[in-house]
Design a protein around this motif. Sequence first.
Motif, PDB file in Angstrom:
ATOM      1  N   ARG A   1       0.848  -1.207   0.000  1.00 43.39           N
ATOM      2  CA  ARG A   1       0.000   0.000   0.000  1.00 43.39           C
ATOM      3  C   ARG A   1       0.878   1.250   0.000  1.00 43.39           C
ATOM      4  O   ARG A   1       0.598   2.228  -0.681  1.00 43.39           O
TER       5      ARG A   1
ATOM      6  N   LEU B   1      -0.680  -7.757  -4.675  1.00 39.64           N
ATOM      7  CA  LEU B   1      -1.468  -6.976  -5.631  1.00 39.64           C
ATOM      8  C   LEU B   1      -1.484  -7.591  -7.025  1.00 39.64           C
ATOM      9  O   LEU B   1      -2.236  -7.165  -7.886  1.00 39.64           O
ATOM     10  N   GLY B   2      -0.614  -8.561  -7.277  1.00 34.83           N
ATOM     11  CA  GLY B   2      -0.524  -9.111  -8.620  1.00 34.83           C
ATOM     12  C   GLY B   2       0.281  -8.225  -9.546  1.00 34.83           C
ATOM     13  O   GLY B   2       0.149  -8.287 -10.759  1.00 34.83           O
ATOM     14  N   ILE B   3       1.122  -7.357  -8.970  1.00 35.62           N
ATOM     15  CA  ILE B   3       1.938  -6.454  -9.776  1.00 35.62           C
ATOM     16  C   ILE B   3       3.402  -6.834  -9.582  1.00 35.62           C
ATOM     17  O   ILE B   3       3.868  -6.906  -8.450  1.00 35.62           O
ATOM     18  N   PRO B   4       4.131  -7.101 -10.641  1.00 37.02           N
ATOM     19  CA  PRO B   4       5.525  -7.527 -10.473  1.00 37.02           C
ATOM     20  C   PRO B   4       6.409  -6.381 -10.002  1.00 37.02           C
ATOM     21  O   PRO B   4       6.239  -5.251 -10.424  1.00 37.02           O
TER      22      PRO B   4
ATOM     23  N   ILE C   1       4.696 -14.377 -12.927  1.00 38.57           N
ATOM     24  CA  ILE C   1       3.238 -14.317 -13.083  1.00 38.57           C
ATOM     25  C   ILE C   1       2.807 -15.317 -14.144  1.00 38.57           C
ATOM     26  O   ILE C   1       1.847 -16.069 -13.958  1.00 38.57           O
TER      27      ILE C   1
ATOM     28  N   MET D   1       0.314 -18.453 -13.788  1.00 37.54           N
ATOM     29  CA  MET D   1      -0.909 -18.504 -14.589  1.00 37.54           C
ATOM     30  C   MET D   1      -1.071 -19.837 -15.282  1.00 37.54           C
ATOM     31  O   MET D   1      -2.169 -20.380 -15.343  1.00 37.54           O
TER      32      MET D   1
ATOM     33  N   HIS E   1      -4.303 -17.609 -10.259  1.00 34.62           N
ATOM     34  CA  HIS E   1      -4.474 -16.229 -10.697  1.00 34.62           C
ATOM     35  C   HIS E   1      -3.787 -15.287  -9.731  1.00 34.62           C
ATOM     36  O   HIS E   1      -4.095 -15.253  -8.549  1.00 34.62           O
ATOM     37  N   VAL E   2      -2.839 -14.538 -10.276  1.00 33.33           N
ATOM     38  CA  VAL E   2      -2.054 -13.656  -9.427  1.00 33.33           C
ATOM     39  C   VAL E   2      -2.769 -12.325  -9.317  1.00 33.33           C
ATOM     40  O   VAL E   2      -2.948 -11.629 -10.312  1.00 33.33           O
ATOM     41  N   GLY E   3      -3.213 -11.997  -8.138  1.00 33.89           N
ATOM     42  CA  GLY E   3      -3.924 -10.749  -7.925  1.00 33.89           C
ATOM     43  C   GLY E   3      -4.003 -10.476  -6.448  1.00 33.89           C
ATOM     44  O   GLY E   3      -3.361 -11.172  -5.655  1.00 33.89           O
ATOM     45  N   PRO E   4      -4.794  -9.464  -6.056  1.00 32.02           N
ATOM     46  CA  PRO E   4      -4.853  -9.097  -4.641  1.00 32.02           C
ATOM     47  C   PRO E   4      -5.403 -10.203  -3.743  1.00 32.02           C
ATOM     48  O   PRO E   4      -5.286 -10.116  -2.528  1.00 32.02           O
ATOM     49  N   PHE E   5      -6.002 -11.217  -4.348  1.00 25.55           N
ATOM     50  CA  PHE E   5      -6.626 -12.237  -3.498  1.00 25.55           C
ATOM     51  C   PHE E   5      -5.861 -13.546  -3.494  1.00 25.55           C
ATOM     52  O   PHE E   5      -6.360 -14.577  -3.084  1.00 25.55           O
TER      53      PHE E   5
ATOM     54  N   GLN F   1      -5.368 -14.999   0.037  1.00 20.69           N
ATOM     55  CA  GLN F   1      -6.644 -15.484   0.549  1.00 20.69           C
ATOM     56  C   GLN F   1      -7.041 -16.806  -0.112  1.00 20.69           C
ATOM     57  O   GLN F   1      -7.494 -17.727   0.556  1.00 20.69           O
ATOM     58  N   GLN F   2      -6.875 -16.861  -1.435  1.00 21.54           N
ATOM     59  CA  GLN F   2      -7.362 -18.028  -2.167  1.00 21.54           C
ATOM     60  C   GLN F   2      -6.362 -19.173  -2.180  1.00 21.54           C
ATOM     61  O   GLN F   2      -6.744 -20.335  -2.331  1.00 21.54           O
TER      62      GLN F   2
END
Lengths: 324, 504, 145
Positions: free
Chosen positions: B139, B325-328, B337, B341, B346-350, B353-354
Amino acid sequence: MFKKQIVRLARIAVAMGAMIGGPAAAQEYPVKPIQMIVPFGQGGATDQVARLMAAPLEEALGQPVVIINQPGAGGAIGLSNLTKARPDGYTVAIGSDSTLGARPLMSETGYDADSFTMIARLVQIPSGVAVRVDSPYETLNDLVQALKTERLAYSGSGVASGPHLAMAVFLAQQGVQATFVNSDSNQDGLVKLLSGEVDFLTGGGSNFPALFGEDGQSDIRVLGLAAEERWSFMPDVPTYREQGFDYVNSQWFGLVAPAGVPQEIVDELSSKIKAMVETPEFSQRLEGFFFNAAYLGPTEMDGLVKEDMQNVRPVLAEIGLLKN
Amino acid sequence: MDLIAFSDILQGAVQVANPWVVFFVIVGVVIGMIFGAAPGLTAPAAIALFLPVTYAMGPTSSMALLLGIYCAGYFAGSIPAILINTPGAPSSAATALDGFAMARAGEGDRALSTAIWGSLIGGLFSLLLLMTIAPLLARFALTFTSVEYFSFALIGIVCVAGISRGSLAKGFAAALFGILVSTVGIDPVSGVGRFMFGEPNLMGGIPQTTALIGLFAISQMLLLSKKDTQDQIVLPTQKAASQLAVLRDLWRYRWVTFKSAVIGSLIGVLPGTGPAIASWISYSDALRAANPGDKFGQGEVKGVIACEVSNNSVTGGAMVPLLTLGIPGDPVTAILIGALMIQGVHVGPFLIQQNGSLFVSILLLLCLSNILMVAVGLSARKVAAKVLQIPPGILVPTICMMAAIGVFSISNNAFDVRLVLIFGLIGYLMVRLEFPTAPAVLGVVLGPILEKNLRNALTVSDMDFSVFITRPVSAAALIATACLLYVWLGPRKRSEVHPQPEKL
Amino acid sequence: MNILHKDTVSGAALLALAVLVVSMSLDMGTGAGGETLTPSFVPRICAAGLVISGAFLLLRGLRSEGGMPAILDRRIAIVMIALVFYLWFFHAIDVRFGVWAFTLATMLAFGIRAPLMLILYPVALSAILYLSFSWGFRVVLPTWI
């Protein structure tokens, strides 16, 4: 031992005969490995689609398909080198909407749309637009209205890339303007969006689903997708048309070869690809990247490139990118 | 990390405990060592080349292999930098300054050992940050805009003044040349082609590694071909270093070590940067804080510590935005990434969690890679030191050919081989005319970041230059830049600047 | 006046580079994007810097003693010519042959005369590099057959 060598020599002789023999021997295409240029680096979406294709294509054609990654200039370098290859159907490449049509209008690429034999379109992704979740713009219409009175900035993966042009054409249609801030990639654009540097982001739809949690929470809000109908991966997002904007645009990838490939070979490749693209397994694998299988034959694909070029030319002239 | 259930932690640990996974980490570390160390081959190239191989593996095994390459590769670039003054990657160019000087004083083994342990500390430190405050850091990184990126890059570029002791004019010219090289190709901001000479292959610009390999590896091989060995660099017999003494060094300079680890981790967190920038900024900070007795550029162990700690702490830092965040965060994580994939992740903010167990596995794998890197590195350094005993008649063709084929394989383009040749000849002439080559690399690496962010920042602010001083982080960075310039160019140092030709 | 001093020569080269950069930056245009610094801005700043350091070096060189260091000797020349030729025509030369020939030529230039070494090493290097890249990584290297 000796026999084996004779057999091998005979095979080589046949292969060479086929190469020299020309059209008469074209029926036997392919007789040697096919090189597929992927004009992007390893690991990217295009590379993965190409590798997905390679295995079933090998099976259908009976010859190895060798992937050659030749990244650079948003795909233009690989395509430029493709046009220097012999048009015998043994060198093909993955082209995309912006690299085939728009790029040669802008800079000295060493090729234009006529330098290629189109073979088949493979996949497509609807263009879309997103804002931060705390943004005041709830709908596409909010955004367009706001652009009429104030100057907003937007970003996307690279100047004159598919997403940039998609948004530029849309804005031109609506008679509004916005400032484009370049990003190196879609993720880089996302950073600019989230840090508040730009107000909205244009990108292929496939970039968005991974940013949403299971219950739909996210840092961004997708205002619309420029597809014909609602997109299967994000059924909650309305299309542009639903919101009263008659605009359909998608990013797509397709297979191309250098100009002058014999028609029989084009047909052969195109039909094999059609069969492959239409298998459920292929679609299923594509879902992992949020891509849609979208086969188009050589003539239709050629038409699509030419049409895109016509739409994009005045916009390029307006934003000052048209080559002199 | 209350986000992760205990069962996920257990599952992640079980996945890593699989002997095959451990085997792949070892393979990855060894491959990373080889690619990082061989001039002409790089860690990102190794990851790109091995990526298709991982398509058939499971997610844990594929991450094991790739993370092993990643950690070891970033360190291994320092091996040739120290031993033959030929950095294997742009991030080791700063290491060569002091590392090679140490090797010339017979302390190559000490420099290598310092690099190994420093890399471990950097790697583990950043991993600790990744484990504890990753979401917070990500953040924080997202509050930075082009304005801040420009100001950060400026800190790095003024480093030129610090490293061109021989002749400031020549170092300055070399850095400008590097920046000019980075402007070749289609300008990312405006889409206009620059300095392309009608060559479509230049549309994508000059790849950084290609320029580096030419300027260092090829030019160094041409220098080695010189006939009279009189002014050729002959290294003395290398003293074996005690590992305990090396660790004591790191403890004695714990402040440099700590600062470099922080700088490296933070630069890693910032998307679009990478280890090269991290090592230059740490190096310039170490220079700024130098004591009167320090001999930076002539074999100061603190120089090696600063570069190596920070370039390996980029690894954990760069995973922060990737996993949250899924941002390299750097070029290599961008490839990761793709690797995830293809495994259906799936690379992302979750992601956490997932796929909590995958996140735990990745943390454990990074930790394992760092530890194995020390084990392999310590034994490899003995082998690597043997490089010095290889007669030049063998070394020159081997490295030239490896560089040519390595560069070709990155993008399968013979044009890149021509570029390597051209930069090799330029690099050779530069050394002969006593221009330092390190500032040129600095220019190539930082040029695009400076230019792109300066212009993007001005686009957004409608050409208002005051944004650079009204945003606090940027203002602080600009003040730091001014301090650095004062320290290096101010009146105090005038007397020290005497033309002492430096062989870079 | 010492027009052959290494600083004079390098200063002149930097000035020439600056002139080239400025002349090429004249017709760059502005391209897309909002209002910002033009694409020619950074190259021109660099050119200005090159003019300053080039002029400084030129003047310093003119006043200094000494000349150019020897750029080439016979061995460097041989290695350089072989390298230039092979790397420039890399796409057209079978990599197995090219690596072998370059290695052999360089070894001979370095005065290695042990026959076993001359026979084995070039073949070994060529084979290792070819096999690891073309089989290990499936890189399509230039080949004749």
